[in-house]
Design an enzyme around this catalytic site. Sequence first.
Site, short mmCIF file in Angstrom:
data_model
loop_
_atom_site.label_atom_id
_atom_site.label_comp_id
_atom_site.label_asym_id
_atom_site.label_seq_id
_atom_site.Cartn_x
_atom_site.Cartn_y
_atom_site.Cartn_z
N HIS A 129 1.45 4.38 -2.84
CA HIS A 129 1.44 5.84 -2.70
C HIS A 129 2.67 6.47 -3.35
CE1 HIS A 129 -2.16 6.60 -0.43
NE2 HIS A 129 -1.79 5.88 0.61
N HIS A 138 0.84 -1.20 0.00
CA HIS A 138 0.00 0.00 0.00
C HIS A 138 0.88 1.25 0.00
CE1 HIS A 138 -3.51 2.51 1.42
NE2 HIS A 138 -2.50 3.24 1.86
N GLU A 139 1.89 1.27 0.85
CA GLU A 139 2.78 2.42 0.94
C GLU A 139 3.55 2.63 -0.36
OE1 GLU A 139 2.86 4.68 3.11
OE2 GLU A 139 1.64 3.76 4.65
#
Length: 264
Positions: A132, A128-129
């Site tokens: 980003h 997820h990071e």
Amino acid sequence: MVKNLFAGFIVAFMLNIPCSAQFNLSKAISAGAKTLQAVTLTDAQIEAYVKEYIDWSDKNNTICADDDPYAIRLAEITKNINGIEGINIKAYKVEDVNAFACADGSVRVFTGLMDIMSDEEILGVIGHEIGHVKNKDTKDAFRNSLLTSAVRDGISSAGGKVASLSDSQLGNLGESLMGARYSQKQEYEADEYGYNFLKEHGINPWAMALSFEKLKKLQDEAGSNKNSMIQQLFSTHPDIEARTKAMTEKAIADGFERPVSKSE
């Protein structure tokens, strides 16, 4: 017992470690903010500030040594991705439940997060990071934080070189980044990236929904105390139930079976 949470992605979890192990966001944040100067920052300047910030963060927080059990576990979890395409993953010995990424590909996972999540869930958080980062959300957030927090006292550039930030400004920057809000669209896109990231690495992507379920449980346990760190986390990362539902439905539609937890 789970202690504090800070906002970053979604997360991190705790163990009873020395009381010094709290995330050091700032040393001496000045009380009066001066008028923000209009500053135009190039991508190269942003990259220089990102490096300065992550170096400062690593210096002011305890990085788990290579022989630390947390570092060994994280190295095993990330063995197929760490060091590839600029990804640089390390563990902070911090009891808060969190993880964060910077625009240069640096990902920092707090040991508190590792205490409550499975290896698969941790990898989903990292995915997820990275999402980003790949979607440039982190660069935009960093730029905004620079212009609204770290540069309150004014930064300038000359000949393409950026001015170094003081400890106070770096502390302000860290505080701003930890409280940064991504749009609903950005969060869903990062969730999607994390989901596909797990699939690409042969991991059951149910881990995304399961990590959200654990966060929701923490929120419920925190109750109505709006001053609690867990509630502050969810104030910057809303719609956890909707995101859980989206990841659950996606995993079911793709034919993946929900893993049976050790407690079931």
